[in-house]
Design a protein around this motif. Sequence first.
Motif, PDB file in Angstrom:
ATOM      1  N   ILE A   1       0.851  -1.198   0.000  1.00 65.77           N
ATOM      2  CA  ILE A   1       0.000   0.000   0.000  1.00 65.77           C
ATOM      3  C   ILE A   1       0.881   1.241   0.000  1.00 65.77           C
ATOM      4  O   ILE A   1       1.925   1.276   0.656  1.00 65.77           O
ATOM      5  N   HIS A   2       0.472   2.254  -0.772  1.00 68.28           N
ATOM      6  CA  HIS A   2       1.227   3.502  -0.763  1.00 68.28           C
ATOM      7  C   HIS A   2       0.842   4.312   0.465  1.00 68.28           C
ATOM      8  O   HIS A   2      -0.281   4.760   0.574  1.00 68.28           O
TER       9      HIS A   2
ATOM     10  N   VAL B   1      -2.073   6.924   4.032  1.00 71.30           N
ATOM     11  CA  VAL B   1      -3.458   7.002   3.602  1.00 71.30           C
ATOM     12  C   VAL B   1      -4.169   7.904   4.600  1.00 71.30           C
ATOM     13  O   VAL B   1      -4.096   7.671   5.799  1.00 71.30           O
TER      14      VAL B   1
ATOM     15  N   GLU C   1      -6.987   2.345  -2.817  1.00 73.06           N
ATOM     16  CA  GLU C   1      -5.721   1.596  -2.784  1.00 73.06           C
ATOM     17  C   GLU C   1      -5.986   0.088  -2.857  1.00 73.06           C
ATOM     18  O   GLU C   1      -5.350  -0.627  -3.630  1.00 73.06           O
TER      19      GLU C   1
END
Lengths: 283, 281, 268
Positions: free
Chosen positions: A263-264, A267, A276
């Motif tokens: 995951i980038h 968040v 995502e």
Amino acid sequence: MIRTDKLVFEYIRRDEEGNVEGITRAVDEVDLSVEPGQFIAILGHNGSGKSTLAKHFNALLYPTEGEVYVDGMNTDDGEHLWEIRQEAGMIFQNPDNQIIGQVVEEDVGFGPENMGVPTEEIWERVDESLKAVRMDKFRKSSPNHLSGGQKQRVSIAGVIAMHPKCIIMDEPTAMLDPNGRREVIRAARALNQVEGITIILITHYMEEVVDADKVFVMDKGRIVMEGTPREVFSRVDKLKELRLGVPQVTLLAHELAKSGLPIHEPVLTRAELVKELKALKER
Amino acid sequence: MAILLNHVNYIYDEDTAMAHPALIDVSLNIPDGQFIGLIGHTGSGKSTLIQHMNGLVKPTSGQVLFDGEDINEKGYDKKALRAKVGLVFQYPEHQLFETDCFKDVCFGPKNQGLPKKEAELRAYEALKQVGFDDEYFYQSPFDLSGGQKRRVAIAGVLAMRPQVLILDEPTAGLDPKGREDILGLISRLHKETGITIILVSHSMEDVADYVQRIIVMNSGRVQFDGEPRQVFAHYRELEEIGLAAPQVTYVMKELKEAGFDVDENATTLEEAKNEILRVFK
Amino acid sequence: MLRDITLGQYYRTESVIHKLDPRVKLVATFAFIVSLFLVKNFIGYVIAFLFLALCVKLSNVPPRFIFRGMKAIFFLLILTMVFNLFLTPGDPLVTVWKFKITKEGIRLAFMMGIRLVFLITGSSLMTLTTTPNNLTDGLESLLKPLKKVHVPVHEISMMMSIALRFIPILMEETDKIMKAQMARGADFESGSLMTRARSLVPLLVPLFISAFRRANDLAMAMESRCYRGGEGRTKMKPLIYQSHDYIAYIAILAYLVLIVVFGRILFV
């Protein structure tokens, strides 16, 4: 709008007999600058020095070392004291302890009265300020009959009536319930966006700073992190070390990332997390 | 069966022009050993409700029973009841008054009429239970940090060895770490001593991680009562009354709508994480 | 228990009396009280009664609210009357054991009773029709001449209005601390006078600390809103006499003349 230059504030602790026990450095060489129209958040745990710092912006405290400039005026310069306090208004934590008037509209008029604004103009200012925080319906009420969030909005109106360029809010939501917190933050954001008033919000509720232009994090009197909320929230572990948290979604995303999901981070909102995860699923 | 509320009504400021109902037909059963979250926004009646449980407020009609006895009957020993049902008020540190922390904690057990030795023993135990350092025992409570003061205040109630501990917003005004510490402490107390705990809060996220049961109050009535996942399933109604389910509840709902095969009733971070990871396995 | 004490028992409604300038009402109340002590005969009391009744009628305040204030002084009223009844020397009418009831005594007891009732009614009417802050404004303005002899009039009135604002808050706080200490087994209601006095410590210490904390916060909030004393301050609601205020002054004057003429000089 506000600039500090190597600001240091020390106070002397004394024991019961008045002997000096030691010196505490509550603010330690803080350099910060706030541009007009920004929405700034200052985060920090209790005792990190954030409130002490805030009181310098309104000339309620004066630096031990270094300088504070409000709109180009040095707060140490007694000549500009009242100008500074008018331009940089302040909201405090306890909703009860900052309302002076016994009727809402009279409290809002308190600042302008002190400034010597002519009667007719005071009424105009009170009208517009109460409308700006949507408390005009309660103008004849006693503050004792209002909820915490409403009281804080009255206090904000009281500051707006002084026509400030900047409002410093020192943990305005710490004593409120979720409804009250939402009301106050919404009012602050509206003032920033509609009226272009610079807002400095001091808080430890992470959800409240997600939309800020810039976040400063304080610890032991120093600024230890600064940047956009995205930059700051990307360092979840560091924030935890500083006795702070992050919004629950940010934390969830962080935990997922730690468990191996690509995951980038960070968040910041629910929508971002769902997006995502969807992207991940499609891959 | 520890506390039983039977059709309790309470009218605030009765006999005046300001009269309004604060509790409307509240019936609840609080069995021994439960960890309960009591939720509602300001003015929902939750503070009035808890003051009924230790007899500080008398119902206008209806009964409050403790171990089967009506606590508002004539001759019922309320002082003894208040030791059994400990109530920690909001911002409890504002009630500290003694010259040192230890003496302050002794106040409760002394009022119970215990001998000095026994009172001190209980005070010591209580301070240990809240994780208070020995070195601060004889300091003035007013020199402590907010979080420490609050621990002393909680110990002040614990020292009476209550069977039921009610805490009104014990995390109000604390920073995130302080909140986590206090909640952790309460949860540990529940595990170690097995006493009934009622945690009053307006933060769903705080409560969801710890409690077994949630009671939601709204305008003087019990709106929902059940396990967290049952209560949070009503997240839309909760929103309408100014409360919100934890953020993860929403995330799970949205994932479900987006076609993920997750259990939408996950209420804690841990549950949500495991659910999502399960789908991606 | 503590909540029963109500200060500033303002009754919100619309009326001529409510609209009057607080200074007029203060002066009128003062004049009325003085008049009660000028009166020497029955006619005078009739005039005072009619004046008072007219004011009550004009104020639109339900009489039961006015008489509520009477409850508080009921004991004092009875006591005064009994003392006057028995302890006034003169022609004995009835003798009960060692006490004599005299003609003068009856007359005096009656007069004192009426005076007291009128006095309380009159001043209640003022507080019922004037908001507390209006009242402080009026006092500040009336006492302004005292500034010349260095009486800090502005500061006093500011203190009064802050006190009025914080009394309900401190009442609530007292109630809360009391309950919190009761939850820890404190007992405020039984025991000897000494134990009871001692049992107040757990209530008073936190209350004082809280009051000081509030005072400190409030001072800071006032300073941050540019408060710097009365100098150069303008008013949001300045007191300006309207035509009905002048009419009221004339009415008060007329009343005083009537009282002096009929209650004192004629028909002595």
